[in-house]
Motif scaffolding. Structure first.
Motif, mmCIF file in Angstrom:
data_model
loop_
_atom_site.group_PDB
_atom_site.id
_atom_site.type_symbol
_atom_site.label_atom_id
_atom_site.label_comp_id
_atom_site.label_asym_id
_atom_site.label_seq_id
_atom_site.Cartn_x
_atom_site.Cartn_y
_atom_site.Cartn_z
ATOM 1 N N CYS A 126 0.670 -55.231 69.915
ATOM 2 C CA CYS A 126 2.090 -55.593 69.826
ATOM 3 C C CYS A 126 2.995 -54.663 70.617
ATOM 4 O O CYS A 126 4.161 -54.964 70.811
ATOM 5 C CB CYS A 126 2.539 -55.649 68.375
ATOM 6 N N ASP A 127 2.504 -53.542 71.081
ATOM 7 C CA ASP A 127 3.279 -52.603 71.886
ATOM 8 C C ASP A 127 4.520 -52.100 71.145
ATOM 9 O O ASP A 127 5.593 -51.988 71.717
ATOM 10 C CB ASP A 127 3.652 -53.241 73.233
ATOM 11 N N ASP A 128 4.354 -51.840 69.860
ATOM 12 C CA ASP A 128 5.425 -51.281 69.038
ATOM 13 C C ASP A 128 4.875 -50.006 68.406
ATOM 14 O O ASP A 128 3.903 -50.074 67.637
ATOM 15 C CB ASP A 128 5.852 -52.270 67.962
ATOM 16 N N ARG A 130 5.758 -48.024 65.986
ATOM 17 C CA ARG A 130 5.694 -47.960 64.521
ATOM 18 C C ARG A 130 4.567 -48.840 63.995
ATOM 19 O O ARG A 130 3.819 -48.445 63.107
ATOM 20 C CB ARG A 130 7.033 -48.362 63.912
ATOM 21 N N GLU A 132 1.907 -49.746 65.686
ATOM 22 C CA GLU A 132 0.639 -49.140 66.119
ATOM 23 C C GLU A 132 0.213 -48.020 65.170
ATOM 24 O O GLU A 132 -0.969 -47.878 64.863
ATOM 25 C CB GLU A 132 0.749 -48.618 67.552
ATOM 26 N N HIS A 168 5.912 -54.807 59.163
ATOM 27 C CA HIS A 168 5.890 -54.853 60.627
ATOM 28 C C HIS A 168 5.791 -56.295 61.124
ATOM 29 O O HIS A 168 6.463 -56.680 62.080
ATOM 30 C CB HIS A 168 4.751 -54.025 61.201
ATOM 31 N N ARG A 171 9.141 -57.913 60.697
ATOM 32 C CA ARG A 171 10.091 -57.326 61.646
ATOM 33 C C ARG A 171 9.845 -57.829 63.055
ATOM 34 O O ARG A 171 10.782 -58.096 63.808
ATOM 35 C CB ARG A 171 9.978 -55.793 61.587
ATOM 36 N N LEU A 172 8.575 -57.993 63.417
ATOM 37 C CA LEU A 172 8.234 -58.442 64.764
ATOM 38 C C LEU A 172 8.095 -59.961 64.853
ATOM 39 O O LEU A 172 7.749 -60.492 65.904
ATOM 40 C CB LEU A 172 6.938 -57.759 65.211
#
Length: 176
Positions: A126-128, A130, A132, A168, A171-172
Motif C-alpha cells: 500500500c506504500d503507506d 503507518r 507498513e 488502516h 483509512r486507506l
C-alpha cells in the motif's frame, strides 16, 4: 494494494476441507509443496500459505501449506473485507465486557489469524508507512505463535493487530 482478494494469504481457508492426509505425499503432508497439487514446485516463504495446524487421525498433528492460487480458489476471493465482523471478533478479547472464550480460544485464534491474513493480503504494497509498520507487526505476531506468552496473551496480541489493520484498511479505503 490489490482492492480484491485475488491473491489471498493465510488461514482464511483453514476451516475448509483439505484433501485427506492419507492421500497426500510426504512433501504435501509436511507442507513442502501445495496440499492441493503435489506436482507444483516446492513452496517458499513467499509462495506458501500456512493453512494452520491440523489434528491427524493417529493423534498427532500435521501442518499443511498451499500455494496462493489454490488457497484463493478455496476462499471467497473477491469478496470485500468484512471489517464489522473482524471488529466483532476482537471484542471478545478486547471489549469492555470481554469474556475470554475458554474452550473456544483455539477457534478464536484461528479466526483472528484468518482475519490478519486477509487484511495483510489487502494492505500489502500500500506504500503507506503507518500501514507498513502495522503489517510488519502483524506478520511477526502470526509467525511467533503463542510460545511462552500462552494462548490467551497470543490471541490478545493478534486481536490488537486486527484492530490496527482494520483501521488502516478503513483509512486507506480498501474495504471494497
Amino acid at each position: 494494494m490489490t482492492g480484491t482478494l485475488h491473491d489471498i494469504t493465510g488461514e482464511a481457508v483453514a476451516l475448509h476441507a483439505l484433501p485427506p492426509l492419507d492421500t497426500l505425499t510426504d512433501d504435501q503432508a509436511r507442507g513442502a509443496v501445495c496440499v492441493w497439487d503435489a506436482a507444483e514446485p516446492p513452496l517458499t516463504a513467499e509462495t506458501a500459505v500456512d493453512l494452520g495446524e491440523r489434528p491427524s487421525a493417529e493423534g498427532g498433528h500435521w501442518f499443511p501449506h498451499g500455494c496462493r492460487p489454490h488457497a484463493a480458489q478455496h476462499t471467497h476471493a473477491g469478496d470485500p473485507l468484512d471489517i464489522a465482523t473482524m471488529r466483532e471478533a476482537v471484542q471478545r478479547l478486547l471489549g469492555p465486557a470481554a469474556d475470554p472464550p475458554g474452550a473456544e480460544l483455539d477457534l478464536l485464534i484461528l479466526q483472528l489469524r484468518g482475519h490478519l491474513n486477509l487484511l495483510i493480503s489487502e494492505l500489502d504494497g500500500c506504500d503507506d508507512p503507518r500501514a507498513e509498520a502495522g503489517l510488519g507487526e502483524a506478520r511477526r505476531r502470526l509467525s511467533a505463535g503463542p510460545g511462552s506468552l500462552g494462548p490467551l496473551r497470543h490471541a490478545t496480541l493478534l486481536a490488537r493487530s486486527v484492530v490496527a489493520l482494520c483501521t488502516h484498511a478503513e483509512r486507506l479505503a480498501v474495504t471494497g
